[in-house]
Structure formats: C-alpha cells, structure tokens
Scaffold this active site. Structure first.
Site, PDB file in Angstrom:
ATOM      1  N   ASP A 132      16.379 -16.774 -24.306  1.00 29.47           N
ATOM      2  CA  ASP A 132      17.545 -15.939 -24.519  1.00 29.47           C
ATOM      3  C   ASP A 132      17.074 -14.478 -24.534  1.00 29.47           C
ATOM      4  O   ASP A 132      16.375 -14.049 -25.452  1.00 29.47           O
ATOM      5  CB  ASP A 132      18.176 -16.344 -25.855  1.00 29.47           C
ATOM      6  CG  ASP A 132      19.342 -15.472 -26.283  1.00 29.47           C
ATOM      7  OD1 ASP A 132      19.612 -14.459 -25.626  1.00 29.47           O
ATOM      8  OD2 ASP A 132      19.969 -15.805 -27.301  1.00 29.47           O
ATOM      9  N   VAL A 133      17.461 -13.716 -23.505  1.00 31.63           N
ATOM     10  CA  VAL A 133      17.009 -12.331 -23.368  1.00 31.63           C
ATOM     11  C   VAL A 133      18.215 -11.405 -23.397  1.00 31.63           C
ATOM     12  O   VAL A 133      19.026 -11.412 -22.472  1.00 31.63           O
ATOM     13  CB  VAL A 133      16.225 -12.107 -22.053  1.00 31.63           C
ATOM     14  CG1 VAL A 133      15.559 -10.731 -22.076  1.00 31.63           C
ATOM     15  CG2 VAL A 133      15.198 -13.196 -21.823  1.00 31.63           C
ATOM     16  N   GLU A 134      18.318 -10.622 -24.450  1.00 33.73           N
ATOM     17  CA  GLU A 134      19.452  -9.714 -24.562  1.00 33.73           C
ATOM     18  C   GLU A 134      19.115  -8.445 -25.332  1.00 33.73           C
ATOM     19  O   GLU A 134      20.002  -7.672 -25.676  1.00 33.73           O
ATOM     20  CB  GLU A 134      20.638 -10.431 -25.217  1.00 33.73           C
ATOM     21  CG  GLU A 134      20.314 -11.089 -26.544  1.00 33.73           C
ATOM     22  CD  GLU A 134      21.443 -11.978 -27.036  1.00 33.73           C
ATOM     23  OE1 GLU A 134      22.312 -11.466 -27.753  1.00 33.73           O
ATOM     24  OE2 GLU A 134      21.450 -13.174 -26.686  1.00 33.73           O
ATOM     25  N   VAL A 135      17.857  -8.207 -25.614  1.00 34.93           N
ATOM     26  CA  VAL A 135      17.464  -7.033 -26.385  1.00 34.93           C
ATOM     27  C   VAL A 135      17.764  -5.754 -25.608  1.00 34.93           C
ATOM     28  O   VAL A 135      17.531  -5.670 -24.393  1.00 34.93           O
ATOM     29  CB  VAL A 135      15.965  -7.101 -26.752  1.00 34.93           C
ATOM     30  CG1 VAL A 135      15.083  -7.125 -25.507  1.00 34.93           C
ATOM     31  CG2 VAL A 135      15.574  -5.939 -27.650  1.00 34.93           C
TER      32      VAL A 135
END
Length: 234
Positions: free
Chosen positions: A122-125
């Site tokens: 999960d990549v959302e930074v």
C-alpha cells in the site's frame, strides 16, 4: 485505506462523496479491513453479499514500516481462512525506513499459503511533505520491497495506490509488471488508462458482519481469472 485521512480528494483521484454507494458491475467482490473494523462477525461475513454477488475475498492489514503490526491481523487472517473467504495481507509503506527493511519485516510477520492472494504494498505517502525524499528514492525503495516480497512468496506482489499516484510516481514498465489495485472513489469507472486488477471503489460500503462503513473492492475479471491469481500449491 488511509487516503481519506491524509491526502486531499481532488489531488489524488477522488470525487465528492455521494449520498449513497453505487456498486460497479463485477462477478468477484471483496473488502479490505484492519483493526479499525474492531469485532467482526465472521459467520455473518462469510454469507454476505455485495450488491447481488457473494463476498469472495478480504484484504487484511498486517504491517506498517518496520515495527507496526496490526493487533487484529492474526485473528482476522485465521478467521478468513476458517470461514472460506479468500484472504490477502497488505503492508503500509513508510518513508522512515528502507523498502528492503520493510519487506523483510512483512515476510517475517506474514506467512501466506497456497490459495491466498499475493502480498500487497500500500503506497500512498505524500513525499512532498517528507524532507529529502524524492520521486526517484520512492521508486527505488518501493521496488526493493516488491522484489524481496516476490522472491520470498514466489508471486508478483500487488501495488495499491490511487490512479493519480501511480501515474505520478510509479509509472513505467518496471512497475507495470505488478498487478495494480486502484483506489478511486465515487466514480462510475476508474480513470486509469493502464491495466488494473482490483478497484477499491468506495469507503462507504455496508456488509453483514461489520458495523459501520468498510472499503469495498471489485476484481477486474471472471471468477476463473481471480482464482488463477492466487498463490499456487507448491
């Protein structure tokens, strides 16, 4: 997952929240959960339907960074298998440690088996708010996580991100090797020109067995396609 808390809707592909949830067409539907769902009635959940399709899968938060383990993961992960729901596990990417360190932590904490979904990153930074963290560094660290997890579990991991985020930070053939789980709420179809495997289309879903709202997803394909995606028997 976390977009609604950390990233503005207009910047990353979401739209104004509607008064009611509309479900897109799809044969294979599922949800994603974490400890925020608290107590889950798994007997009710295994018989639940989304729109008029059975709930077939659940993605479960496992880890974050190198030292955060979801307190409900082990229970949720075991209960999903026990109740006949296809399960998956996801890791929330952090900029506070390397991708390799985070991958090794996830692999140590999560024992996926045949019949499970591939691991998820999960990549959302928002790296614009992180000092000395560039697009190139993000791509390098994400790729390190993906490659270590793929080597460990024997299947390409899934990338979770919004359409805009993937196109801005994780575009290109290198990342297109991995199945894409797109997050795009409150639209009739996701605005992504490339291939996607799962679509998280709302955070306002309702399902038997869970109190309150839950993220709802649809798989892009048939039931046969879905089961071919799962980790095979050795």
């Amino acid at each position: 997952m976390f977009y609604r808390n950390y990233i503005t809707a207009d910047s990353f592909g979401f739209h104004t929240r509607p008064s009611e949830t509309n479900y897109p067409k799809g044969e294979v539907r599922g949800i994603d959960i974490s400890h925020y769902q608290r107590h889950i009635d798994w007997n009710a959940l295994r018989n639940a339907t989304l729109q008029d399709a059975p709930l077939r899968f659940v993605f479960i938060k496992a880890t974050e960074g190198t030292n955060i383990f979801d307190p409900n993961f082990n229970l949720n992960f075991a209960q999903a298998r026990r109740h006949g729901i296809v399960r998956g596990a996801y890791h929330f990417f952090s900029t506070k440690s390397s991708g390799a360190e985070q991958a090794r932590y996830f692999c140590r904490m999560v024992q996926l088996e045949s019949g499970d979904l591939p691991p998820v990153l999960d990549v959302e930074v928002d790296i614009d708010k992180v000092a000395n963290y560039s697009r190139d560094k993000l791509r390098t660290e994400v790729l390190a996580w993906l490659r270590i997890a793929e080597d460990y579990y024997g299947v390409p991991p899934i990338i979770y991100a919004s359409s805009a985020y993937k196109q801005r930070y994780l575009n290109g053939e290198t990342f297109d090797h991995y199945p894409f789980w797109i997050a795009h709420y409150y639209v009739s179809t996701p605005s992504y020109a490339g291939q996607w495997t799962f679509w998280q289309h709302t955070d306002q879903g309702k399902v038997d067995g869970i109190k309150g709202n839950v993220d709802v997803n649809v798989f892009n394909g048939s039931a046969e396609d879905f089961y071919r995606l799962l980790i095979p028997e050795e």
